[in-house]
Design a protein around this motif. Sequence first.
Motif, PDB file in Angstrom:
ATOM      1  N   SER A 185      48.863  29.625 -26.862  1.00 57.60           N
ATOM      2  CA  SER A 185      48.415  28.123 -26.201  1.00 57.60           C
ATOM      3  C   SER A 185      47.844  27.477 -27.137  1.00 57.60           C
ATOM      4  O   SER A 185      46.767  27.129 -27.191  1.00 57.60           O
ATOM      5  CB  SER A 185      47.837  28.375 -24.647  1.00 57.60           C
ATOM      6  OG  SER A 185      47.790  27.110 -24.386  1.00 57.60           O
ATOM      7  N   LEU A 186      48.681  26.809 -28.179  1.00 61.70           N
ATOM      8  CA  LEU A 186      48.084  25.955 -29.277  1.00 61.70           C
ATOM      9  C   LEU A 186      49.182  24.689 -29.582  1.00 61.70           C
ATOM     10  O   LEU A 186      50.295  24.811 -29.449  1.00 61.70           O
ATOM     11  CB  LEU A 186      47.970  26.659 -30.655  1.00 61.70           C
ATOM     12  CG  LEU A 186      47.152  27.930 -30.413  1.00 61.70           C
ATOM     13  CD1 LEU A 186      47.179  28.827 -31.654  1.00 61.70           C
ATOM     14  CD2 LEU A 186      45.723  27.278 -30.616  1.00 61.70           C
ATOM     15  N   PRO A 187      48.602  23.575 -30.078  1.00 62.05           N
ATOM     16  CA  PRO A 187      49.252  22.640 -30.556  1.00 62.05           C
ATOM     17  C   PRO A 187      50.322  23.262 -31.613  1.00 62.05           C
ATOM     18  O   PRO A 187      50.076  24.201 -32.540  1.00 62.05           O
ATOM     19  CB  PRO A 187      48.523  21.812 -31.233  1.00 62.05           C
ATOM     20  CG  PRO A 187      47.105  21.956 -30.569  1.00 62.05           C
ATOM     21  CD  PRO A 187      47.135  23.168 -30.302  1.00 62.05           C
ATOM     22  N   LEU A 188      51.568  22.923 -31.854  1.00 68.50           N
ATOM     23  CA  LEU A 188      52.632  23.354 -32.733  1.00 68.50           C
ATOM     24  C   LEU A 188      52.255  23.462 -34.173  1.00 68.50           C
ATOM     25  O   LEU A 188      52.326  24.669 -34.796  1.00 68.50           O
ATOM     26  CB  LEU A 188      53.745  22.410 -32.466  1.00 68.50           C
ATOM     27  CG  LEU A 188      54.838  22.768 -33.496  1.00 68.50           C
ATOM     28  CD1 LEU A 188      55.592  24.321 -33.317  1.00 68.50           C
ATOM     29  CD2 LEU A 188      56.178  21.574 -33.530  1.00 68.50           C
ATOM     30  N   GLU A 189      51.336  22.595 -34.432  1.00 63.23           N
ATOM     31  CA  GLU A 189      50.864  22.577 -35.824  1.00 63.23           C
ATOM     32  C   GLU A 189      49.744  23.660 -36.203  1.00 63.23           C
ATOM     33  O   GLU A 189      49.814  24.022 -37.252  1.00 63.23           O
ATOM     34  CB  GLU A 189      50.376  21.098 -36.358  1.00 63.23           C
ATOM     35  CG  GLU A 189      49.088  20.713 -35.836  1.00 63.23           C
ATOM     36  CD  GLU A 189      49.592  20.110 -34.260  1.00 63.23           C
ATOM     37  OE1 GLU A 189      48.640  19.483 -33.770  1.00 63.23           O
ATOM     38  OE2 GLU A 189      50.543  20.110 -33.847  1.00 63.23           O
ATOM     39  N   LEU A 190      49.287  24.343 -35.251  1.00 61.79           N
ATOM     40  CA  LEU A 190      48.255  25.425 -35.343  1.00 61.79           C
ATOM     41  C   LEU A 190      48.870  26.666 -35.167  1.00 61.79           C
ATOM     42  O   LEU A 190      48.302  27.677 -35.616  1.00 61.79           O
ATOM     43  CB  LEU A 190      47.077  25.226 -34.403  1.00 61.79           C
ATOM     44  CG  LEU A 190      46.369  23.978 -34.702  1.00 61.79           C
ATOM     45  CD1 LEU A 190      45.009  23.969 -33.507  1.00 61.79           C
ATOM     46  CD2 LEU A 190      45.819  23.847 -35.881  1.00 61.79           C
ATOM     47  N   ILE A 191      50.236  26.888 -34.824  1.00 66.86           N
ATOM     48  CA  ILE A 191      50.909  28.271 -34.632  1.00 66.86           C
ATOM     49  C   ILE A 191      51.145  28.404 -36.158  1.00 66.86           C
ATOM     50  O   ILE A 191      52.084  27.579 -36.720  1.00 66.86           O
ATOM     51  CB  ILE A 191      52.026  27.923 -33.774  1.00 66.86           C
ATOM     52  CG1 ILE A 191      51.569  27.680 -32.444  1.00 66.86           C
ATOM     53  CG2 ILE A 191      52.829  29.406 -33.852  1.00 66.86           C
ATOM     54  CD1 ILE A 191      52.635  27.664 -31.234  1.00 66.86           C
ATOM     55  N   LYS A 192      50.904  29.870 -36.522  1.00 70.40           N
ATOM     56  CA  LYS A 192      51.148  29.998 -38.054  1.00 70.40           C
ATOM     57  C   LYS A 192      52.657  30.484 -38.181  1.00 70.40           C
ATOM     58  O   LYS A 192      52.993  30.623 -39.341  1.00 70.40           O
ATOM     59  CB  LYS A 192      50.170  31.032 -38.260  1.00 70.40           C
ATOM     60  CG  LYS A 192      48.720  30.775 -38.267  1.00 70.40           C
ATOM     61  CD  LYS A 192      47.899  31.848 -38.948  1.00 70.40           C
ATOM     62  CE  LYS A 192      46.318  31.478 -38.705  1.00 70.40           C
ATOM     63  NZ  LYS A 192      45.645  32.614 -39.062  1.00 70.40           N
ATOM     64  N   ALA A 250      48.722  39.580 -33.077  1.00 73.10           N
ATOM     65  CA  ALA A 250      49.374  38.602 -33.538  1.00 73.10           C
ATOM     66  C   ALA A 250      49.131  37.224 -32.806  1.00 73.10           C
ATOM     67  O   ALA A 250      48.731  36.017 -33.455  1.00 73.10           O
ATOM     68  CB  ALA A 250      50.966  38.602 -33.330  1.00 73.10           C
ATOM     69  N   LEU A 251      48.902  37.400 -31.501  1.00 69.98           N
ATOM     70  CA  LEU A 251      48.498  36.174 -30.540  1.00 69.98           C
ATOM     71  C   LEU A 251      47.370  35.833 -30.596  1.00 69.98           C
ATOM     72  O   LEU A 251      46.759  34.372 -30.859  1.00 69.98           O
ATOM     73  CB  LEU A 251      49.072  36.554 -29.055  1.00 69.98           C
ATOM     74  CG  LEU A 251      50.271  36.707 -28.773  1.00 69.98           C
ATOM     75  CD1 LEU A 251      50.713  37.681 -27.605  1.00 69.98           C
ATOM     76  CD2 LEU A 251      51.161  35.556 -28.680  1.00 69.98           C
ATOM     77  N   ASP A 252      46.264  36.876 -31.033  1.00 72.25           N
ATOM     78  CA  ASP A 252      44.922  36.648 -31.402  1.00 72.25           C
ATOM     79  C   ASP A 252      44.617  35.771 -32.617  1.00 72.25           C
ATOM     80  O   ASP A 252      43.684  35.081 -32.811  1.00 72.25           O
ATOM     81  CB  ASP A 252      44.137  37.780 -31.337  1.00 72.25           C
ATOM     82  CG  ASP A 252      43.784  38.173 -30.086  1.00 72.25           C
ATOM     83  OD1 ASP A 252      44.009  37.365 -28.854  1.00 72.25           O
ATOM     84  OD2 ASP A 252      43.267  39.574 -29.744  1.00 72.25           O
TER      85      ASP A 252
END
Length: 259
Positions: free
Chosen positions: A176-183, A230-232
């Motif tokens: 649950s993050l903004p798109l730009e923060l998902i790696k 991965a999620l963490d």
Amino acid sequence: MAKDKKQPVILITNDDGITAPGIRNLVEAVKDLGRVVVVAPDKPQSGMGHAITIGHPLRLSKVDDIVPGVESWITSGTPVDCVKLAVDKILKKKPDLCLSGINHGANHSINVIYSGTMSAAMEASIESIPSMGFSLLDYNYEADFAGARFYVNKIVSTFLKKKLDKHFLLNVNIPSLPLELIKGIKVCRQAYAKYEEDFKERKDPHNKKYYWLTGAFVNFDKGKDTDVWALDNNYVSIVPVQFDLTNYKLKEQLQKTFK
């Protein structure tokens, strides 16, 4: 993308119910990739696992499109019932792909056992329909689904270009993050984790005892190749799943014991 008879048929269902924002976002993410048909429960069915309805009649009704131009149905049954009814009574044949979600809340690790979202996808896989379950790690109905929509589209469009095994099944969880923060995406194994549960004892207005399940999710797995890791660490996790529960290592041992 112009819709024609050659386009793949995509069945969409969930366990949060037809009114959940997650299913609308799932439809929006893939509506241009094929002919989408929605069959969802008429009420929340979280934690139903692989339950089916056998003790009373099932209701099935067409409803206003939850997204314009997308055929939509509701049923009184479970997520697994939705898949069964869709194939037998609505589509009259197997779709090319089944998508379940986007679930409100995590379905990583042991959650896959309890999840109605994943059980719907697994039922499709059992019926030889390639399938995927999607979950966003946010229980809030006001959650931001922008990142989830992006990665759902990316993953589904990738696999629509491939010839998939008929029992293909993925469990996909999205931070649950903004798109730009998902790696990005990590292909993982299921972490060994479980709930440390507690039943809180209370009394109703008639002074009769009842119990309310509570507890905390505890991860015992320190591996860096798991869905929880991965999620963490801000990645989308993809875990390939199967409905064959055979313990093959133990099977080999037992064959030596009882040969």
